[in-house]
Each structure stands twice: as C-alpha cells, then as structure tokens.
Scaffold this active site. Structure first.
Site, short mmCIF file in Angstrom:
data_model
loop_
_atom_site.label_atom_id
_atom_site.label_comp_id
_atom_site.label_asym_id
_atom_site.label_seq_id
_atom_site.Cartn_x
_atom_site.Cartn_y
_atom_site.Cartn_z
N VAL A 1 0.64 -1.15 0.16
CA VAL A 1 -0.36 0.12 0.05
C VAL A 1 0.61 0.84 0.14
O VAL A 1 2.46 1.35 0.51
CB VAL A 1 -0.92 0.02 1.02
CG1 VAL A 1 -1.73 1.38 1.08
CG2 VAL A 1 -0.94 -1.58 1.30
N SER A 2 0.12 2.40 -0.88
CA SER A 2 1.01 3.46 -0.82
C SER A 2 1.73 4.00 0.29
O SER A 2 2.73 4.45 0.89
CB SER A 2 0.85 4.35 -2.18
OG SER A 2 -0.14 4.83 -1.40
N ASP A 3 1.02 4.74 0.62
CA ASP A 3 1.02 5.46 2.18
C ASP A 3 1.54 4.30 3.63
O ASP A 3 2.35 4.65 4.29
CB ASP A 3 -0.41 5.95 2.47
CG ASP A 3 -1.52 5.00 2.83
OD1 ASP A 3 -1.62 3.90 2.39
OD2 ASP A 3 -2.82 5.65 2.91
N CYS A 4 0.89 3.00 3.52
CA CYS A 4 1.63 1.96 4.50
C CYS A 4 3.28 1.94 3.76
O CYS A 4 3.82 2.07 4.91
CB CYS A 4 0.79 1.22 4.62
SG CYS A 4 -0.18 0.82 4.88
N GLU B 1 4.54 5.37 5.00
CA GLU B 1 4.32 5.48 6.98
C GLU B 1 5.62 5.05 7.17
O GLU B 1 6.13 4.96 8.56
CB GLU B 1 2.84 5.56 7.20
CG GLU B 1 2.79 6.28 6.66
CD GLU B 1 2.77 8.28 6.83
OE1 GLU B 1 3.71 8.61 7.60
OE2 GLU B 1 2.34 8.97 5.92
#
Length: 748
Positions: free
Chosen positions: A474-477, A480
C-alpha cells in the site's frame, strides 16, 4: 458449542462518545439485553508476528498459565489497574502521560493492535459461510457475536446500518438479523421482532443490495434469479478491454472473483427448517409466488447510495436473458470457472490464506469448500485463518475491516513519539526498539508468485496495512513504515539498531516510485488502471468510488513526505526520479484543493483528515501561511470552523455528501488533526492552536488515556470504520509539535 449439523472439527479460535477503554458506547447499552455472556477474564489474544486470534480459556489452570495482559483488559473495557499520573500542565507532560499509557498496550511482537470495526456487513458473511459449510462455532464466540450485534442494534427502530453510526438499512438489518438467527437467536425475542418490523417497513430482503441478495441465495433463503449476474467469463476478457477486471480496484476484483465462481455454480445450501423460517421472516411476501427475476434491481432508498446506471441495467438484462440462457457455451463456462479458481488459489497462496480482506476471505473459503470439499487442505486452512479477522471488545466479538492495522498504527506511533521528544527518553527506547523490530519483520521481502498473471503490483520492500502475511503493498503504508524506520535508525542519539539495511530501504523507494498516476497523485494499492467511467458499472449500490483506484491527497502526501525524508538519508539514490515525482505530486496537491481551501478526505473523516496531510506536503515544498495564498485559504477554512470550546468536529456525513457537516460535539482526534495542519502551515493564530490543545489536555484522563468519541475512518465514501489508536497517536503528535515550535509552556 453451536453447530450447524457440525461435520467439521474446529478449535477454540475458530480457527458514540465517552465510551469504555477506546470503544464508543453501544447503541443498546442495557446489560439486560445481552444474549448471554462469557467470563471476560478468560479471553486471551494470541499474536503470532502480528496475526491475532482470540481464544477463550476453559479452565482455571489454563488461565494461570496464560495471564491476562493489560492490553487484553483494555480492549474489553476491563479495569487495567494502571495508576493515575501527575496532572499534565504542559503539552509535553500531556504527551508523555498519553504515551506512558499507550506503551502499556504494546503487544509482545512490538506492535499496537486494536479493533478495526465499524462496518456491519462483515460478520454475516463469515457466519453464513460457517453455517453452509457445517462448521462448528464455539459457544463462546457465538455468545459474544450475538452480544456485539445486539449492542449495535438501533435503539429506536431495532435495525442495523451499513456501519455502526449509520441509519438502519435493508443491508445491515437483513444480514445481521440472519446472522443472529443462525447463531441461535429466537425469532420471538422482542429485539428480533423489532428488527423484523423495521426490515419489513423497508420492503424486506428483496429490497436489499446485490451483496445481500448474493449471500441470502447462498444460504438458500432467496433464489439466484434475484441476483444480478456476475459471470466469471469476464475474467477471460483480453487485458486490453477497457472493462477487464484487472483494471478494477483491488478490493472490488478480489470480491468479484470468488463471487463469480459461486454464482456460476449457483451453489445453495439445502433448505432446512431454519432457512425455511427465514424465508418467511425476511420476505413480507409468500415465497412461492415471488417473481425473483423481476426483483433483481429493487432496492430500498436507504441502501441506494450509488444507483445502478441505465447502462448497467442493460448489461444485466443482456446477461440474464440472452447470454446465460441462450448463448453461453458450456466449454466457456467451465474454462472461466477453472481460470477463476486458479486466481482464487493464487490469492490464497500469496496471502498465506489471510486474503485481502474479510469479504473475499469467507467467499474464498466457500469456493474451496464447493470445489474441493470439507476435508481439503485448502478449506481447512481457510477455517484456521478466518479467526484472524475477529476481535473482542467490551460489547462482544466483531469482525475487523482487515486482519488488523498493525503496521499502520505502529509506524504512526513511532513518529508521534518522536514529535513529542520521547524517542530520546530512556524509558521508551525499549518500547520503540520493539516497534522498530516489528516494522523490520513486516517489510515484504519478495514479489508474489505469477505477478503478471495475477495482476499484482510490485511489492518487494513495501509495507502493507496490517501484516507481511497479508502481503499487499500500500502506498501510504509503505511510506509511513519507511518514515518510522528512518526516524529511529537515523536518530542522533544512536540508541536504535540498524535493522533494515540500505538496500531494503531502497527497495521501498523503488515501490513508491511505481505508485504515481499521470495526474501526479497516488492511489492506495496500485496506480489507477481503468477509467472512472467504470463507475457506470458499479453494482455494489451501497458504496461510491469502488470500481477503480483514485488519487488521494492522503496517500500522495505520505509518499511525498517519505521521499523527502529519504533524500536526506541517501541523497544520491534515484535523485532525479524522486525530484520529478515530488514535483508532479505537489502539483496534484495544489490542484486538488477546493476553492474554499479544503481537501476532501477518503480514508478519514474527512476534511480535517485530508487537510493536515495536504498541508504537510506543502510544507515539504516550503509553502507556509506567510508565503502561500493556498495555505492561507486552508488555514482560514479550519479557523472559521473552530468551535466555542476550542475544538473541531465533523460527522461522517461529510464523507457521504462531500461537504462539511458539523458535529454537535468537538472531537479530540479531529482537533489534533487540525492542530497538526495549522502547525505544518505555520499559522500565526497561535491562540487558536492553544485553545485546541487545552481542549485535548482537558479531555485527557488521569491515567493518560483519552476516551473514545466519534468514529474516525471511512472507505468508499459511505462506510465508516474505527481507528481507536488514533486518539493516542495524533493528540501526542500535536502536543509534541506545538512544544517543539512554541515551547513547552503551561496551558492548564
């Protein structure tokens, strides 16, 4: 043990505002409404590398050998015994009190777990799958699932909605009523009578959306003629075809995959006394007289969030009346079923049977049962894995929206601790070192088997939302997770080990650089593959923006800030690619701002959530209040909505309607998001920020925690989902950021 003519063995694990210990008050809080109750002191959470399964211990001896943890007590609303702390007067004191409490909830592998509930359509799919595969359900689980559903029943009309804060709908009411009946609830129970009355007022099961009609046809309560066609032949379309399923959003295609297999087989559970009774209870018409073909498109207004287009109705008509009965060759049907079964197998293999989520997980289980039988390894492995979606809280047992939020929340917890200066505190270095170890363990080490044939995005070096086992980048995971690792491994104190070597960090960068759309924005699991016109074929009805990936300010910001942070660590690696990516992404952030200064949020509620992400992006580009008109517009959008008590609050209706919907009460989490946004923007109205922080500090309890308030998250515009750890993470972050910028002055 509750059984469904139990044939298969099963192990114990089958296999609003101011709520208790992080969970909102139940709608029906009267304890006399409980179906029954278990001894909460006997519940334990087993965590294996972040994979969670709740167990109910049967003996005192087992309880002595496996003591109940503070986290387990907190999850279930029990007294944790944690002491009162000195009253915080300054932001950093409040931040440390909060993290002191939060650190006690860390699980042995180093992550933070929590419920990830909210959607009310998940448990029924699991329970129906158990029932039709004649899988025993442990009595402890049956009791607590019933307790949870009764606690979440609407206190006035007795129905259930799409999510825990939504108004009653056919989808929520018919599915949860059915779930309760399958688990032993009596039709004459006053609560069930009230629910049935509401369901009938809404038109009954025949006015349900596509997914409800599908599951009830599997159960044998409805007939497959009422289900709009979902033939597996679509998976035989060449990749260049604009509507080919590989172009769909990953959740949509992974649900359609087993659904199309089961639909093509038209598999239904044999009619028995209970399902015969359900026919009479769920449908206010004589079952034998119903023209099911004519009811495919009937749907209650409460459920019709995304009405079917005329084009989709025409497609369904052609499939139902021309293709399937007149033209469909048997060899093509068989070939399609075989290919879809192969894709299901690949999904199971690539996720080690964790599956993408709690909708396709039970469906894949049922497909394995239909194809291979109850004694097959595949079916048995599914049964042992499905409990990873289940979670206990003070209301009972729910089904999470994924198998957890482990990576996501742990990465944010590290960053919040750092913003509050706690990464230098010797008391918390062991806590954060364990968190770093967890992120190292959860980085995805390799690509999937047959990535091209299964249409999977590049993933080596990425992080997913929950666990490495689930295995979806996942891009944002990934962003982060990378930021969490870099925060600790590059800490100036040198207190943290280097667990993730540079090559693996570069692997993460390589994944992130594949995630950009032509617009400059980033989607979630993969770049957008299909036209937004595919929404004309959205058959789910209860969700919006479900057919393809979209650009999101939240995901775009996460990637931009991760790349920005990485450049200071390894400035020579793919420098030109990163610079070009950031430039295009920032242009997208600027272009996606609305004229009123806001950004629409797709993964949190709503404008408060997207706003702080977007302003964080712009801060990376050196845009602040004093030099940017767009930043000033964003700040004034928030300042104009500050409430009298200093906080902010918007309801989930903001997500549904696309406009700010004021909450009657300020929300700690949303207030923290706005504070972060204003601090990122260097907004000069410091007094507004102080007022907000005073509210956050005043709402903090003596032991350092904050009470649960409104629901925090959303997906597909219409379904809300809970992030109970946010009430620790973001207040801590906001308090720390303020102290770093303006000093740790006394605010109380």
């Amino acid at each position: 043990m509750v059984t469904t003519r139990a044939a298969a063995a099963a192990t114990n694990g089958v296999n609003g505002v101011n709520g208790v210990n992080g969970v909102a008050k139940p709608r029906n809080s009267d304890r006399s409404l409980r179906a029954d109750k278990t001894d909460r002191t006997r519940w334990r959470l087993h965590s294996d590398r972040g994979c969670h399964i709740w167990h109910y211990l049967q003996s005192d001896e087992e309880c002595k050998k496996w003591p109940q943890s503070t986290a387990e007590k907190w999850y279930m609303g029990m007294d944790t015994g944690l002491p009162e702390l000195p009253r915080a007067r300054t932001p950093l004191q409040a931040a440390e009190n909060g993290f002191n409490f939060f650190s006690k909830l860390q699980l042995p592998s180093g992550h933070w777990g929590c419920e990830y509930g909210g959607p009310m359509f998940l448990l029924p799919g699991l329970v129906i799958t158990w029932y039709v595969t004649e899988t025993p359900v442990p009595e402890s689980h049956a009791i607590e699932i019933k307790n949870y559903l009764f606690a979440r029943q609407h206190p006035v009309d007795g129905g259930w909605g799409l999510h825990i804060e939504g108004e009653s709908s056919v989808f929520g009411t018919v599915m949860n009523y059915t779930c309760l009946r399958l688990l032993g609830a009596d039709a004459d129970n006053p609560r069930m009578v009230k629910a049935r009355e509401t369901l009938w007022k809404l038109g009954g099961a025949l006015n349900g959306p596509h997914w409800a009609k599908f599951w009830l046809s599997v159960l044998g309560v409805l007939h497959y003629d009422v289900v709009n066609p979902c033939p597996p032949e679509l998976w035989l379309l060449p990749d260049w075809v604009p509507i080919a399923p590989w172009r769909w959003w990953i959740h949509m295609r992974q649900v359609f995959l087993p659904m199309s297999y089961i639909y093509s087989r038209r598999w239904s559970y044999p009619l028995n006394d209970l399902t015969r009774q359900l026919r009479a209870e769920l449908v206010p018409e004589t079952w034998e007289t119903i023209n099911f073909d004519a009811r495919r498109n009937t749907i209650a207004p409460t459920d019709n969030y995304h009405p079917k287009t005329l084009l989709l109705r025409l497609v369904f008509w052609l499939l139902a009346w021309i293709w399937i009965p007149l033209l469909r060759p048997s060899w093509m049907k068989q070939r399609a079923e075989d290919h879809v079964w192969w894709l299901i197998n690949e999904e199971d293999h690539n996720t080690d049977y964790a599956n993408l989520g709690p909708v396709n997980g039970p469906m894949n289980t049922l497909a394995a049962y239909i194809r291979l039988g109850p004694d097959s390894k595949e079916f048995r492995t599914h049964l042992s894995t499905l409990p990873e979606f289940l979670w206990m809280n003070h209301e009972g047992m729910m089904m999470n929206g994924t198998n957890g939020v482990q990576v996501w929340d742990t990465a944010f917890a590290i960053q919040a601790a750092h913003d509050a200066g706690l990464t230098s505190n010797s008391k918390y270095i062991p806590v954060l070192t364990k968190a770093l170890s967890f992120l190292e363990d959860q980085q995805i080490p390799a690509e999937v088997r047959h990535p091209n044939e299964t249409y999977r995005q590049q993933r080596k070096g990425s992080w997913g939302f929950s666990t490495q086992k689930q295995g979806y980048a996942v891009s944002d995971c990934t962003s982060e997770g990378l930021k969490g690792v870099l925060t600790l491994q590059t800490h100036p104190s040198g207190a943290y080990p280097t667990l993730v070597p540079q090559q693996r960090l570069r692997d993460a960068i390589d994944v992130l650089l594949t995630m950009q759309n032509p617009s400059g924005g980033c989607a979630s699991y993969e770049p957008t593959r299909g036209s937004t016109k595919l929404e004309w074929l959205n058959a789910a009805e209860v969700f919006g923006n479900i057919m393809v990936e979209y650009d999101y300010p939240e995901c775009t910001t996460a990637v931009v800030t991760a790349l920005h942070m990485y450049q200071s660590h390894d400035p020579s690696y793919r420098a030109s690619d990163i610079s070009a990516f950031k430039s295009r992404a920032l242009d997208y952030i600027r272009a996606s701002q609305r004229p009123d200064g806001s950004w629409y949020g797709s993964w949190g509620i709503c404008f408060t959530y997207a706003g702080w992400f977007a302003l964080e992006s712009l801060a990376c580009a050196g845009e602040f209040y004093d030099n940017s008109a767009r930043v000033r517009r964003a700040c004034h959008f928030f300042l104009d909505k500050q409430m009298d008590d200093g906080g902010w609050g918007e309801t989930y209706k903001s997500c549904e309607t696309g406009r700010w919907c004021q909450h009657p009460e300020s929300q700690v989490v949303q207030t923290a998001w706005v504070v972060i946004a204003l601090l990122e923007a260097k907004c000069p109205d410091v007094e507004a920020i102080r007022r907000a922080l005073r509210l956050i500090m005043q709402r903090q309890r003596g032991n350092g925690e904050w009470a649960q308030e409104g629901i925090e998250g959303v997906f597909n515009k219409s379904c809300m989902i809970s992030y109970p750890n946010y009430k620790f993470i973001f207040p801590i972050k906001a308090l720390g950021m303020y102290a770093r910028m303006y000093g740790d002055e006394a605010l109380l």
